[in-house]
Design an enzyme around this catalytic site. Structure first.
Site, short mmCIF file in Angstrom:
data_model
loop_
_atom_site.label_atom_id
_atom_site.label_comp_id
_atom_site.label_asym_id
_atom_site.label_seq_id
_atom_site.Cartn_x
_atom_site.Cartn_y
_atom_site.Cartn_z
N ASN A 148 43.06 36.24 29.28
CA ASN A 148 42.11 37.04 28.51
C ASN A 148 42.68 38.43 28.23
OD1 ASN A 148 40.11 35.05 28.65
ND2 ASN A 148 39.20 35.92 30.49
N GLY B 91 45.91 34.65 34.27
CA GLY B 91 46.97 35.61 33.92
C GLY B 91 47.15 36.67 34.99
N GLY C 72 35.78 41.66 50.83
CA GLY C 72 35.85 43.02 50.30
C GLY C 72 36.54 43.96 51.26
N SER C 73 35.92 45.12 51.50
CA SER C 73 36.52 46.13 52.38
C SER C 73 36.59 45.66 53.83
CB SER C 73 35.73 47.44 52.30
OG SER C 73 34.38 47.22 52.68
N ASP C 74 35.86 44.59 54.16
CA ASP C 74 35.91 44.04 55.52
C ASP C 74 37.09 43.09 55.72
OD1 ASP C 74 33.67 45.43 56.42
OD2 ASP C 74 32.30 43.88 55.73
N GLY C 75 37.91 42.91 54.68
CA GLY C 75 39.08 42.06 54.82
C GLY C 75 38.80 40.64 54.44
N ASP D 270 39.34 50.89 40.35
CA ASP D 270 38.85 49.76 39.57
C ASP D 270 39.09 48.48 40.37
OD1 ASP D 270 38.16 47.85 37.71
OD2 ASP D 270 39.65 48.42 36.21
N ALA E 179 40.45 43.21 39.42
CA ALA E 179 41.30 42.06 39.76
C ALA E 179 41.65 41.98 41.24
CB ALA E 179 42.58 42.10 38.93
N ALA E 180 40.83 42.58 42.08
CA ALA E 180 41.15 42.57 43.51
C ALA E 180 41.23 41.15 44.07
CB ALA E 180 40.11 43.38 44.28
N GLY E 181 40.30 40.29 43.67
CA GLY E 181 40.32 38.92 44.16
C GLY E 181 41.52 38.14 43.65
N ASP E 182 41.86 38.34 42.38
CA ASP E 182 43.04 37.67 41.82
C ASP E 182 44.31 38.14 42.52
OD1 ASP E 182 41.36 36.47 39.93
OD2 ASP E 182 41.59 38.16 38.55
#
Length: 305
Positions: free
Chosen positions: A11, A42, A222-225, A246, A249-252
């Site tokens: 995208n 991507g 998340g912030s808990d690892g 931002d 894309a943290a999970g990616d």
């Protein structure tokens, strides 16, 4: 090191930064607007390429300026693009993203050419696909394509990682083909159909998915690892503290870091630590791919902490 293949979406992210998200019927003034290459597929491929992986991207782009730009981005980030084709007469996928002052985001995705990644297309690229060892999937291409491809890969003894995002309910069959399932809390709640408010709930919820065939669940917290959940135990892996700009894309990025370490045949906990680090670093700049780090940067980041 084992080779990797990402099968998924491409995208272009259209990103507006705002003080606070508007409510229904409200107009607010945006602070800035930018376009960034994105899409869960991507993003994972670019993150892997920057880390130094041998990675192939499989997907589709549209016959427009966004598609042409994306091909350039893939190639300049060490991603093999032989598995990417232009779908004539269609737009590339786009994601319309709002980012607030505190780094939170909301996203509207228009699939475009991603919706044309069908089973026949996968068959046309199979000679390239089957050369890889580890495969990453998400849920931004047709579900029937993902399931059929995973099934065929498992028959060949390949390793399959599924990031079940965006959060949707899934048919039981898909879990038979998944080695590593990497949901965040919202996605896990969607998969099991109930809220999770404790570690005990987390482990209990996971049992439902193990019964359906999943080998290992790596829950992103998340912030808990993260938490590594197997049938017999749950291991918490702390995250890294950064100042997020931002989180798009943290999970990616986590998935890419996790898969990279897995390809290097690291122990599972090391893989999750590495994924946590890549995910944390990726939140420190605006745009899905702008802060995705090199291996050297991640290695230093972990050692410094």
């Amino acid at each position: 090191m084992k080779s990797l293949c990402v099968i998924g979406s491409l995208n272009m992210d259209l990103v507006t930064t705002v003080e606070n998200f508007p409510v229904a019927g409200q107009t607010v003034m945006g602070k800035a607007f930018n376009t960034f290459p994105g899409g869960k597929g991507g993003n994972q491929a670019i993150a892997l390429g920057r880390l130094g992986s041998d990675v192939l991207m499989v997907g589709k782009i549209g016959e427009d300026m966004y598609g042409k730009r994306y091909l350039e981005v893939l190639r300049s980030n060490n991603v093999k693009s032989d598995g990417v084709s232009i779908e004539k007469g269609m737009s590339s996928g786009v994601a319309v993203i709002q980012v607030s002052n505190n780094g939170e985001n909301n996203i509207i995705v228009v699939p475009g050419a991603n919706a044309e990644v069908d089973i026949n297309y996968i068959e046309s690229k199979w000679s390239l696909i089957e050369r890889a060892d580890i495969f990453l999937f998400q849920l931004e291409i047709p579900l029937e394509t993902a399931i059929a491809t995973m099934k065929k890969l498992k028959k060949q003894g390949k390793t399959v990682i599924l990031d079940p995002a965006p959060a949707v309910g899934l048919p039981d069959e898909i879990f038979k083909y998944v080695d590593y399932l990497t949901p965040n809390e919202t996605e896990l709640e969607t998969l099991i159909g109930r809220k999770i408010n404790s570690e005990e709930n987390l482990v209990e919820a996971a049992k439902t998915l193990f019964d359906k065939g999943v080998r290992v669940i790596v829950a992103k917290l998340g912030s808990d690892g993260a938490a590594i959940i197997k049938k017999d135990k749950c291991t918490r892996v702390p995250g890294f503290i950064v100042d997020p700009i931002d989180t798009t894309a943290a999970g990616d990025s986590f998935n890419a870091g996790f898969a990279f370490a897995l390809a290097k045949e690291k122990e599972l906990k090391e893989c999750v630590i590495f994924g946590n680090a890549v995910g944390a670093i990726s939140t420190t700049a605006l745009g899905a791919q702008e802060a995705m780090p090199t291996f050297e940067r991640v290695d230093k980041f972990i050692r410094d902490r």
